[in-house]
Design a protein around this motif. Sequence first.
Motif, PDB file in Angstrom:
ATOM      1  N   GLN A  12       0.814  -1.218   0.000  1.00  0.00           N
ATOM      2  CA  GLN A  12       0.000   0.000   0.000  1.00  0.00           C
ATOM      3  C   GLN A  12       0.852   1.274   0.000  1.00  0.00           C
ATOM      4  O   GLN A  12       0.322   2.374   0.063  1.00  0.00           O
ATOM      5  N   GLY A  13       2.170   1.117  -0.049  1.00  0.00           N
ATOM      6  CA  GLY A  13       3.059   2.276  -0.076  1.00  0.00           C
ATOM      7  C   GLY A  13       3.420   2.823   1.285  1.00  0.00           C
ATOM      8  O   GLY A  13       4.028   3.883   1.388  1.00  0.00           O
ATOM      9  N   ASN A  14       3.067   2.106   2.348  1.00  0.00           N
ATOM     10  CA  ASN A  14       3.414   2.541   3.703  1.00  0.00           C
ATOM     11  C   ASN A  14       4.807   2.051   4.062  1.00  0.00           C
ATOM     12  O   ASN A  14       5.186   0.929   3.701  1.00  0.00           O
ATOM     13  N   ASN A  15       5.557   2.878   4.762  1.00  0.00           N
ATOM     14  CA  ASN A  15       6.885   2.459   5.214  1.00  0.00           C
ATOM     15  C   ASN A  15       6.771   1.329   6.228  1.00  0.00           C
ATOM     16  O   ASN A  15       5.923   1.363   7.118  1.00  0.00           O
ATOM     17  N   VAL A  16       7.638   0.326   6.076  1.00  0.00           N
ATOM     18  CA  VAL A  16       7.725  -0.787   7.014  1.00  0.00           C
ATOM     19  C   VAL A  16       8.791  -0.420   8.044  1.00  0.00           C
ATOM     20  O   VAL A  16       9.860   0.083   7.680  1.00  0.00           O
ATOM     21  N   ALA A  17       8.513  -0.655   9.304  1.00  0.00           N
ATOM     22  CA  ALA A  17       9.477  -0.337  10.363  1.00  0.00           C
ATOM     23  C   ALA A  17      10.809  -1.042  10.085  1.00  0.00           C
ATOM     24  O   ALA A  17      10.833  -2.213   9.692  1.00  0.00           O
ATOM     25  N   MET A  18      11.898  -0.318  10.288  1.00  0.00           N
ATOM     26  CA  MET A  18      13.225  -0.861  10.012  1.00  0.00           C
ATOM     27  C   MET A  18      13.470  -2.168  10.768  1.00  0.00           C
ATOM     28  O   MET A  18      13.988  -3.132  10.198  1.00  0.00           O
ATOM     29  N   ALA A  19      13.089  -2.219  12.015  1.00  0.00           N
ATOM     30  CA  ALA A  19      13.299  -3.441  12.811  1.00  0.00           C
ATOM     31  C   ALA A  19      12.580  -4.635  12.183  1.00  0.00           C
ATOM     32  O   ALA A  19      13.090  -5.754  12.197  1.00  0.00           O
ATOM     33  N   THR A  20      11.422  -4.389  11.601  1.00  0.00           N
ATOM     34  CA  THR A  20      10.650  -5.462  10.974  1.00  0.00           C
ATOM     35  C   THR A  20      11.346  -5.992   9.735  1.00  0.00           C
ATOM     36  O   THR A  20      11.542  -7.198   9.581  1.00  0.00           O
ATOM     37  N   PHE A  21      11.744  -5.092   8.826  1.00  0.00           N
ATOM     38  CA  PHE A  21      12.341  -5.609   7.600  1.00  0.00           C
ATOM     39  C   PHE A  21      13.747  -6.134   7.812  1.00  0.00           C
ATOM     40  O   PHE A  21      14.148  -7.107   7.174  1.00  0.00           O
ATOM     41  N   ILE A  22      14.487  -5.591   8.759  1.00  0.00           N
ATOM     42  CA  ILE A  22      15.821  -6.129   9.048  1.00  0.00           C
ATOM     43  C   ILE A  22      15.694  -7.531   9.639  1.00  0.00           C
ATOM     44  O   ILE A  22      16.442  -8.437   9.274  1.00  0.00           O
ATOM     45  N   SER A  23      14.719  -7.736  10.525  1.00  0.00           N
ATOM     46  CA  SER A  23      14.553  -9.076  11.106  1.00  0.00           C
ATOM     47  C   SER A  23      14.128 -10.084  10.043  1.00  0.00           C
ATOM     48  O   SER A  23      14.547 -11.247  10.082  1.00  0.00           O
ATOM     49  N   MET A  24      13.339  -9.664   9.075  1.00  0.00           N
ATOM     50  CA  MET A  24      12.949 -10.566   7.975  1.00  0.00           C
ATOM     51  C   MET A  24      14.145 -10.891   7.079  1.00  0.00           C
ATOM     52  O   MET A  24      14.316 -12.031   6.647  1.00  0.00           O
ATOM     53  N   ILE A  25      14.969  -9.897   6.809  1.00  0.00           N
ATOM     54  CA  ILE A  25      16.183 -10.118   6.014  1.00  0.00           C
ATOM     55  C   ILE A  25      17.070 -11.138   6.713  1.00  0.00           C
ATOM     56  O   ILE A  25      17.586 -12.068   6.088  1.00  0.00           O
ATOM     57  N   GLU A  26      17.231 -10.974   8.016  1.00  0.00           N
ATOM     58  CA  GLU A  26      18.064 -11.910   8.783  1.00  0.00           C
ATOM     59  C   GLU A  26      17.431 -13.300   8.835  1.00  0.00           C
ATOM     60  O   GLU A  26      18.129 -14.303   8.678  1.00  0.00           O
ATOM     61  N   LYS A  27      16.128 -13.371   9.041  1.00  0.00           N
ATOM     62  CA  LYS A  27      15.432 -14.658   9.139  1.00  0.00           C
ATOM     63  C   LYS A  27      15.621 -15.487   7.866  1.00  0.00           C
ATOM     64  O   LYS A  27      15.836 -16.692   7.926  1.00  0.00           O
ATOM     65  N   PHE A  28      15.555 -14.820   6.718  1.00  0.00           N
ATOM     66  CA  PHE A  28      15.675 -15.534   5.443  1.00  0.00           C
ATOM     67  C   PHE A  28      17.088 -15.489   4.858  1.00  0.00           C
ATOM     68  O   PHE A  28      17.296 -15.844   3.703  1.00  0.00           O
ATOM     69  N   LYS A  29      18.039 -15.038   5.690  1.00  0.00           N
ATOM     70  CA  LYS A  29      19.459 -15.005   5.322  1.00  0.00           C
ATOM     71  C   LYS A  29      19.700 -14.260   4.008  1.00  0.00           C
ATOM     72  O   LYS A  29      20.414 -14.721   3.117  1.00  0.00           O
ATOM     73  N   LEU A  30      19.107 -13.076   3.925  1.00  0.00           N
ATOM     74  CA  LEU A  30      19.232 -12.243   2.732  1.00  0.00           C
ATOM     75  C   LEU A  30      20.126 -11.026   2.955  1.00  0.00           C
ATOM     76  O   LEU A  30      20.131 -10.110   2.132  1.00  0.00           O
ATOM     77  N   ASN A  31      20.890 -11.024   4.042  1.00  0.00           N
ATOM     78  CA  ASN A  31      21.718  -9.869   4.390  1.00  0.00           C
ATOM     79  C   ASN A  31      22.655  -9.464   3.258  1.00  0.00           C
ATOM     80  O   ASN A  31      22.734  -8.286   2.888  1.00  0.00           O
ATOM     81  N   VAL A  32      23.384 -10.437   2.730  1.00  0.00           N
ATOM     82  CA  VAL A  32      24.382 -10.144   1.709  1.00  0.00           C
ATOM     83  C   VAL A  32      23.698  -9.624   0.439  1.00  0.00           C
ATOM     84  O   VAL A  32      24.124  -8.617  -0.136  1.00  0.00           O
ATOM     85  N   ALA A  33      22.629 -10.279   0.023  1.00  0.00           N
ATOM     86  CA  ALA A  33      21.906  -9.838  -1.174  1.00  0.00           C
ATOM     87  C   ALA A  33      21.311  -8.442  -0.976  1.00  0.00           C
ATOM     88  O   ALA A  33      21.355  -7.604  -1.885  1.00  0.00           O
ATOM     89  N   PHE A  34      20.774  -8.182   0.203  1.00  0.00           N
ATOM     90  CA  PHE A  34      20.207  -6.871   0.491  1.00  0.00           C
ATOM     91  C   PHE A  34      21.284  -5.796   0.446  1.00  0.00           C
ATOM     92  O   PHE A  34      21.109  -4.753  -0.189  1.00  0.00           O
ATOM     93  N   ASP A  35      22.410  -6.054   1.108  1.00  0.00           N
ATOM     94  CA  ASP A  35      23.499  -5.074   1.104  1.00  0.00           C
ATOM     95  C   ASP A  35      24.004  -4.805  -0.309  1.00  0.00           C
ATOM     96  O   ASP A  35      24.302  -3.665  -0.668  1.00  0.00           O
ATOM     97  N   GLN A  36      24.079  -5.845  -1.132  1.00  0.00           N
ATOM     98  CA  GLN A  36      24.528  -5.651  -2.512  1.00  0.00           C
ATOM     99  C   GLN A  36      23.527  -4.793  -3.283  1.00  0.00           C
ATOM    100  O   GLN A  36      23.922  -3.930  -4.066  1.00  0.00           O
ATOM    101  N   GLN A  37      22.253  -4.992  -3.043  1.00  0.00           N
ATOM    102  CA  GLN A  37      21.236  -4.170  -3.706  1.00  0.00           C
ATOM    103  C   GLN A  37      21.314  -2.714  -3.252  1.00  0.00           C
ATOM    104  O   GLN A  37      21.110  -1.797  -4.048  1.00  0.00           O
ATOM    105  N   VAL A  38      21.618  -2.511  -1.975  1.00  0.00           N
ATOM    106  CA  VAL A  38      21.780  -1.144  -1.466  1.00  0.00           C
ATOM    107  C   VAL A  38      22.948  -0.466  -2.186  1.00  0.00           C
ATOM    108  O   VAL A  38      22.828   0.673  -2.642  1.00  0.00           O
ATOM    109  N   ILE A  39      24.054  -1.155  -2.323  1.00  0.00           N
ATOM    110  CA  ILE A  39      25.216  -0.585  -3.010  1.00  0.00           C
ATOM    111  C   ILE A  39      24.871  -0.267  -4.467  1.00  0.00           C
ATOM    112  O   ILE A  39      25.205   0.817  -4.975  1.00  0.00           O
ATOM    113  N   THR A  40      24.188  -1.179  -5.137  1.00  0.00           N
ATOM    114  CA  THR A  40      23.800  -0.946  -6.529  1.00  0.00           C
ATOM    115  C   THR A  40      22.891   0.276  -6.648  1.00  0.00           C
ATOM    116  O   THR A  40      23.067   1.117  -7.542  1.00  0.00           O
ATOM    117  N   LYS A  41      21.930   0.406  -5.741  1.00  0.00           N
ATOM    118  CA  LYS A  41      21.023   1.562  -5.757  1.00  0.00           C
ATOM    119  C   LYS A  41      21.778   2.859  -5.496  1.00  0.00           C
ATOM    120  O   LYS A  41      21.525   3.880  -6.147  1.00  0.00           O
TER     121      LYS A  41
END
Length: 82
Positions: A12-41
């Motif tokens: 719906q375009g609402n911001n997701v709380a940082m703690a929520t999306f960081i915990s999901m990234i960690e839960k699904f072991k997407l830290n490295v992929a997320f960080d790489q996407q941040v660098i690309t952006k």
Amino acid sequence: MVEAFTRVEDSQGNNVAMATFISMIEKFKLNVAFDQQVITKIITDIKEQQFKHQVLVNLSVDSISNADFIPVSYTHLRAHET
């Protein structure tokens, strides 16, 4: 120098709380992929907006300790030097 700030929006375009999306990234072991996407952006934003200042990026421990992350990121950054 400015610090890169990440945010995630829900369907719906609402911001997701940082703690929520960081915990999901960690839960699904997407830290490295997320960080790489941040660098690309950030590289894209720097080129499009012609930043004249340094950008600070906070990386996860998983990315820093990943054997491939630093060399791949370095190569990616060097390929976009101006």
